[in-house]
Scaffold this motif. Structure first.
Motif, mmCIF file in Angstrom:
data_model
loop_
_atom_site.group_PDB
_atom_site.id
_atom_site.type_symbol
_atom_site.label_atom_id
_atom_site.label_comp_id
_atom_site.label_asym_id
_atom_site.label_seq_id
_atom_site.Cartn_x
_atom_site.Cartn_y
_atom_site.Cartn_z
ATOM 1 N N ARG A 150 112.716 36.617 19.500
ATOM 2 C CA ARG A 150 113.565 35.622 20.170
ATOM 3 C C ARG A 150 113.975 36.167 21.528
ATOM 4 O O ARG A 150 114.194 37.375 21.672
ATOM 5 C CB ARG A 150 114.797 35.329 19.304
ATOM 6 N N ILE A 151 114.054 35.284 22.509
ATOM 7 C CA ILE A 151 114.528 35.654 23.844
ATOM 8 C C ILE A 151 115.703 34.749 24.192
ATOM 9 O O ILE A 151 115.604 33.524 24.071
ATOM 10 C CB ILE A 151 113.402 35.523 24.895
ATOM 11 N N LYS B 178 122.016 36.695 35.166
ATOM 12 C CA LYS B 178 121.828 36.434 33.747
ATOM 13 C C LYS B 178 121.589 37.735 32.990
ATOM 14 O O LYS B 178 121.113 38.721 33.557
ATOM 15 C CB LYS B 178 120.681 35.457 33.510
ATOM 16 N N LEU B 179 121.986 37.698 31.732
ATOM 17 C CA LEU B 179 121.657 38.776 30.811
ATOM 18 C C LEU B 179 120.477 38.290 29.987
ATOM 19 O O LEU B 179 120.569 37.253 29.315
ATOM 20 C CB LEU B 179 122.850 39.080 29.894
ATOM 21 N N VAL B 180 119.374 39.012 30.067
ATOM 22 C CA VAL B 180 118.173 38.648 29.305
ATOM 23 C C VAL B 180 118.108 39.548 28.078
ATOM 24 O O VAL B 180 118.080 40.778 28.205
ATOM 25 C CB VAL B 180 116.900 38.846 30.152
ATOM 26 N N SER C 94 115.132 46.270 20.409
ATOM 27 C CA SER C 94 115.572 45.113 21.200
ATOM 28 C C SER C 94 116.123 45.620 22.529
ATOM 29 O O SER C 94 116.599 46.746 22.620
ATOM 30 C CB SER C 94 116.657 44.335 20.438
ATOM 31 N N ARG C 95 116.053 44.779 23.549
ATOM 32 C CA ARG C 95 116.471 45.217 24.887
ATOM 33 C C ARG C 95 117.341 44.169 25.575
ATOM 34 O O ARG C 95 117.248 42.967 25.250
ATOM 35 C CB ARG C 95 115.222 45.471 25.770
ATOM 36 N N MET C 96 118.161 44.641 26.506
ATOM 37 C CA MET C 96 119.026 43.756 27.305
ATOM 38 C C MET C 96 118.927 44.174 28.766
ATOM 39 O O MET C 96 119.156 45.347 29.082
ATOM 40 C CB MET C 96 120.482 43.887 26.868
ATOM 41 N N PHE C 97 118.621 43.208 29.618
ATOM 42 C CA PHE C 97 118.509 43.486 31.049
ATOM 43 C C PHE C 97 119.366 42.514 31.859
ATOM 44 O O PHE C 97 119.458 41.329 31.517
ATOM 45 C CB PHE C 97 117.052 43.364 31.514
ATOM 46 N N VAL C 98 119.938 43.035 32.926
ATOM 47 C CA VAL C 98 120.708 42.220 33.869
ATOM 48 C C VAL C 98 119.770 41.791 34.997
ATOM 49 O O VAL C 98 119.123 42.641 35.622
ATOM 50 C CB VAL C 98 121.877 43.035 34.456
ATOM 51 N N VAL C 99 119.691 40.483 35.230
ATOM 52 C CA VAL C 99 118.773 39.959 36.252
ATOM 53 C C VAL C 99 119.499 38.965 37.166
ATOM 54 O O VAL C 99 119.847 37.867 36.734
ATOM 55 C CB VAL C 99 117.560 39.252 35.598
ATOM 56 N N PHE D 41 108.301 40.510 20.554
ATOM 57 C CA PHE D 41 109.640 39.924 20.476
ATOM 58 C C PHE D 41 109.654 38.675 19.601
ATOM 59 O O PHE D 41 108.706 37.896 19.593
ATOM 60 C CB PHE D 41 110.170 39.620 21.880
ATOM 61 N N TYR E 109 126.164 42.353 18.416
ATOM 62 C CA TYR E 109 124.775 42.624 18.860
ATOM 63 C C TYR E 109 124.244 43.886 18.192
ATOM 64 O O TYR E 109 123.078 43.944 17.786
ATOM 65 C CB TYR E 109 124.722 42.764 20.389
ATOM 66 N N LEU F 118 116.064 40.534 24.694
ATOM 67 C CA LEU F 118 114.751 40.483 24.042
ATOM 68 C C LEU F 118 114.904 41.068 22.647
ATOM 69 O O LEU F 118 115.050 42.286 22.488
ATOM 70 C CB LEU F 118 113.737 41.307 24.841
ATOM 71 N N GLU G 292 119.027 34.114 27.021
ATOM 72 C CA GLU G 292 119.614 34.423 28.325
ATOM 73 C C GLU G 292 121.023 33.852 28.412
ATOM 74 O O GLU G 292 121.260 32.715 28.008
ATOM 75 C CB GLU G 292 118.721 33.856 29.435
#
Lengths: 102, 102
Positions: free
Chosen positions: B57-58, B4-6, B93-98, B55, B85, B8, B60
């Motif tokens: 909104r979050i 998933k791409l999270v 704001s941040r984007m993480f791959v999980v 934050f 985006y 924030l 995924e």
């Protein structure tokens, strides 16, 4: 409306110790929380925006609604989990309550 | 393994404008991304740790695996979403791959 607790763990000083504590102690406590519907967790693999790897692991705990979450964290099991969170969470870790939109 | 791409999103300067852009433009672009399995999003309701409401909104985005996510963001639709985006995401704001653990 489903509500989740989003936990953002920052980078631990000792990753192996963190992971052992997480899998061996913390998650077993989480799984005892009454009303917990499910958990979702994973190690952060990459910063998709090319920024800092601020977080090590992201975990979400799902509850049926806000009342269920409040009861959960007021329970003995919820308080034991919160106490253990204080031990495991590296400085700067964060927890947010997010009602999930349909 | 599901990946998933999270995302924030930090607090926007103008919440109404952000939300209009998000619902009216950004999510319709997201929904066009090939290989996207599902999305989950919600406004942050509270900081459960009593800290800052960092934050707003979050969100995924879920994909079947790492390859599917890479293909998705290499597609025209993925690139259109990434470009949008850059317009919608407040500073910080941040984007993480999980990868999601079973």
């Amino acid at each position: 409306m489903t509500v989740k607790l989003v936990v953002l763990y920052t980078q631990p000083e000792d990753t192996d110790s963190f992971e052992q504590h997480y899998a061996g102690t913390h998650m077993p406590l989480v799984e005892q929380i009454p009303g917990l519907q499910r958990t979702e967790t994973g190690l952060v693999g990459a910063a998709a925006d090319g920024g800092e790897m601020t977080f090590h692991r992201i975990t979400e705990l799902y509850f049926a609604d806000q009342d269920a979450m409040q009861s959960a964290f007021g329970s003995d099991e919820g308080m034991a989990t919160a106490a253990d969170y204080q031990k495991i969470a590296p400085a700067g870790s964060r927890m947010f309550v997010v009602p999930v939109e349909d």
